[in-house]
Scaffold this motif. Structure first.
Motif, PDB file in Angstrom:
ATOM      1  N   VAL A  61       2.315   8.457  -9.815  1.00 13.92           N
ATOM      2  CA  VAL A  61       2.151   7.053  -9.418  1.00 13.92           C
ATOM      3  C   VAL A  61       0.949   6.955  -8.483  1.00 13.92           C
ATOM      4  N   PRO A  62       0.381   5.756  -8.335  1.00 15.00           N
ATOM      5  CA  PRO A  62      -0.753   5.619  -7.411  1.00 15.00           C
ATOM      6  C   PRO A  62      -0.365   6.063  -5.998  1.00 15.00           C
ATOM      7  N   SER A  63      -1.312   6.680  -5.318  1.00  9.39           N
ATOM      8  CA  SER A  63      -1.067   7.144  -3.955  1.00  9.39           C
ATOM      9  C   SER A  63      -1.018   5.961  -2.995  1.00  9.39           C
ATOM     10  N   THR A  64      -0.556   6.220  -1.790  1.00  7.15           N
ATOM     11  CA  THR A  64      -0.530   5.153  -0.778  1.00  7.15           C
ATOM     12  C   THR A  64      -1.939   4.645  -0.506  1.00  7.15           C
ATOM     13  N   ASN A  65      -2.917   5.537  -0.495  1.00  8.09           N
ATOM     14  CA  ASN A  65      -4.299   5.113  -0.266  1.00  8.09           C
ATOM     15  C   ASN A  65      -4.834   4.281  -1.427  1.00  8.09           C
ATOM     16  N   GLU A  66      -4.474   4.661  -2.649  1.00  5.65           N
ATOM     17  CA  GLU A  66      -4.896   3.877  -3.816  1.00  5.65           C
ATOM     18  C   GLU A  66      -4.269   2.481  -3.785  1.00  5.65           C
ATOM     19  N   LEU A  67      -2.985   2.419  -3.442  1.00  9.05           N
ATOM     20  CA  LEU A  67      -2.309   1.113  -3.343  1.00  9.05           C
ATOM     21  C   LEU A  67      -2.900   0.273  -2.215  1.00  9.05           C
ATOM     22  N   ALA A  68      -3.187   0.935  -1.092  1.00  8.29           N
ATOM     23  CA  ALA A  68      -3.766   0.234   0.060  1.00  8.29           C
ATOM     24  C   ALA A  68      -5.123  -0.371  -0.304  1.00  8.29           C
ATOM     25  N   LYS A  69      -5.929   0.389  -1.011  1.00  9.50           N
ATOM     26  CA  LYS A  69      -7.245  -0.099  -1.415  1.00  9.50           C
ATOM     27  C   LYS A  69      -7.114  -1.225  -2.445  1.00  9.50           C
ATOM     28  N   LEU A  70      -6.249  -1.042  -3.423  1.00 11.16           N
ATOM     29  CA  LEU A  70      -6.050  -2.028  -4.487  1.00 11.16           C
ATOM     30  C   LEU A  70      -5.600  -3.378  -3.935  1.00 11.16           C
ATOM     31  N   TYR A  71      -4.681  -3.358  -2.973  1.00 11.23           N
ATOM     32  CA  TYR A  71      -4.108  -4.603  -2.447  1.00 11.23           C
ATOM     33  C   TYR A  71      -4.631  -4.976  -1.063  1.00 11.23           C
ATOM     34  N   ALA A  72      -5.585  -4.226  -0.555  1.00  6.32           N
ATOM     35  CA  ALA A  72      -6.155  -4.482   0.775  1.00  6.32           C
ATOM     36  C   ALA A  72      -5.055  -4.580   1.831  1.00  6.32           C
ATOM     37  N   ILE A  73      -4.222  -3.539   1.854  1.00  7.28           N
ATOM     38  CA  ILE A  73      -3.116  -3.472   2.810  1.00  7.28           C
ATOM     39  C   ILE A  73      -3.206  -2.163   3.587  1.00  7.28           C
TER      40      ILE A  73
ATOM     41  N   PRO B  52      -2.206   1.475   4.598  1.00  8.49           N
ATOM     42  CA  PRO B  52      -1.559   2.572   3.871  1.00  8.49           C
ATOM     43  C   PRO B  52      -0.113   2.811   4.306  1.00  8.49           C
ATOM     44  N   ALA B  53       0.214   2.545   5.565  1.00 10.50           N
ATOM     45  CA  ALA B  53       1.591   2.718   6.042  1.00 10.50           C
ATOM     46  C   ALA B  53       2.535   1.739   5.344  1.00 10.50           C
ATOM     47  N   THR B  54       2.031   0.548   5.035  1.00  5.72           N
ATOM     48  CA  THR B  54       2.842  -0.444   4.327  1.00  5.72           C
ATOM     49  C   THR B  54       3.108   0.029   2.898  1.00  5.72           C
ATOM     50  N   ALA B  55       2.062   0.543   2.248  1.00  3.94           N
ATOM     51  CA  ALA B  55       2.222   1.087   0.898  1.00  3.94           C
ATOM     52  C   ALA B  55       3.202   2.256   0.912  1.00  3.94           C
ATOM     53  N   ALA B  56       3.090   3.110   1.924  1.00  2.00           N
ATOM     54  CA  ALA B  56       3.988   4.270   2.038  1.00  2.00           C
ATOM     55  C   ALA B  56       5.436   3.819   2.200  1.00  2.00           C
ATOM     56  N   LYS B  57       5.642   2.753   2.947  1.00  7.19           N
ATOM     57  CA  LYS B  57       7.006   2.249   3.147  1.00  7.19           C
ATOM     58  C   LYS B  57       7.611   1.796   1.814  1.00  7.19           C
ATOM     59  N   GLY B  58       6.811   1.153   0.966  1.00  9.95           N
ATOM     60  CA  GLY B  58       7.280   0.734  -0.362  1.00  9.95           C
ATOM     61  C   GLY B  58       7.604   1.925  -1.245  1.00  9.95           C
ATOM     62  N   ILE B  59       6.758   2.929  -1.196  1.00 12.47           N
ATOM     63  CA  ILE B  59       6.998   4.138  -1.989  1.00 12.47           C
ATOM     64  C   ILE B  59       8.233   4.878  -1.484  1.00 12.47           C
ATOM     65  N   ASN B  60       8.400   4.938  -0.171  1.00 17.29           N
ATOM     66  CA  ASN B  60       9.541   5.648   0.406  1.00 17.29           C
ATOM     67  C   ASN B  60      10.883   5.040   0.013  1.00 17.29           C
ATOM     68  N   ILE B  61      10.903   3.744  -0.206  1.00 14.76           N
ATOM     69  CA  ILE B  61      12.143   3.103  -0.695  1.00 14.76           C
ATOM     70  C   ILE B  61      12.550   3.742  -2.015  1.00 14.76           C
ATOM     71  N   LEU B  62      11.571   3.927  -2.898  1.00 20.64           N
ATOM     72  CA  LEU B  62      11.857   4.504  -4.215  1.00 20.64           C
ATOM     73  C   LEU B  62      12.180   5.994  -4.135  1.00 20.64           C
ATOM     74  N   VAL B  63      11.631   6.672  -3.153  1.00 24.24           N
ATOM     75  CA  VAL B  63      11.979   8.086  -2.941  1.00 24.24           C
ATOM     76  C   VAL B  63      13.439   8.172  -2.495  1.00 24.24           C
ATOM     77  N   GLU B  64      13.839   7.306  -1.556  1.00 22.70           N
ATOM     78  CA  GLU B  64      15.221   7.291  -1.067  1.00 22.70           C
ATOM     79  C   GLU B  64      16.210   6.965  -2.180  1.00 22.70           C
ATOM     80  N   GLN B  65      15.792   6.124  -3.138  1.00 24.51           N
ATOM     81  CA  GLN B  65      16.653   5.757  -4.262  1.00 24.51           C
ATOM     82  C   GLN B  65      16.579   6.770  -5.399  1.00 24.51           C
TER      83      GLN B  65
END
Length: 120
Positions: free
Chosen positions: A34-46, A48-61
């Motif tokens: 899946v796209p990395s946190t940095n790739e997501l951060a760049k894509l959505y101009a957010i 990287p910690a916010t992107a990581a939080k979204g990814i971590n939800i899916l890791v926990e699930q």
């Protein structure tokens, strides 16, 4: 992952949902990176910690897992797991409420089925 972020809910939740949607649509396949946190951060101009939080939800699930030094990947069985959870949420949020409202205004289950069939 070409969706637009909105103000309706937290960005990290939207990131998580977009990844889930891509898994359900077979845009992201099981065992695929899946796209990395940095790739997501760049894509959505957010952030990287916010992107990581979204990814971590899916890791926990247990939808995503980490391959050390390579990135995050879609876990085998993730699509089925997402579908089951969303079907359960659909039942709880929509079907139960529909049945309760139908009962309160005197619509039988049979009449409700007829209404649904006629709406196709």
């Amino acid at each position: 992952m070409n969706e637009i972020l909105t103000q309706e809910k937290s960005i990290y939740l939207q990131i998580s949902e977009m990844l889930e949607n891509d898994i359900l649509r077979d845009i992201l396949l099981e065992e695929e990176r899946v796209p990395s946190t940095n790739e997501l951060a760049k894509l959505y101009a957010i952030n990287p910690a916010t992107a990581a939080k979204g990814i971590n939800i899916l890791v926990e699930q247990e939808i995503l897992y980490k391959k050390r030094g390579i990135g995050m990947f879609v876990k085998a069985g993730a699509k089925t797991k997402i579908k089951k959870r969303r079907q359960s949420e659909f039942f709880d949020h929509y079907v139960k409420k529909l049945l309760e409202e139908a009962e309160s205004i005197g619509i039988t289950k049979e009449e409700l089925v007829v209404m649904i069939e006629e709406s196709k």
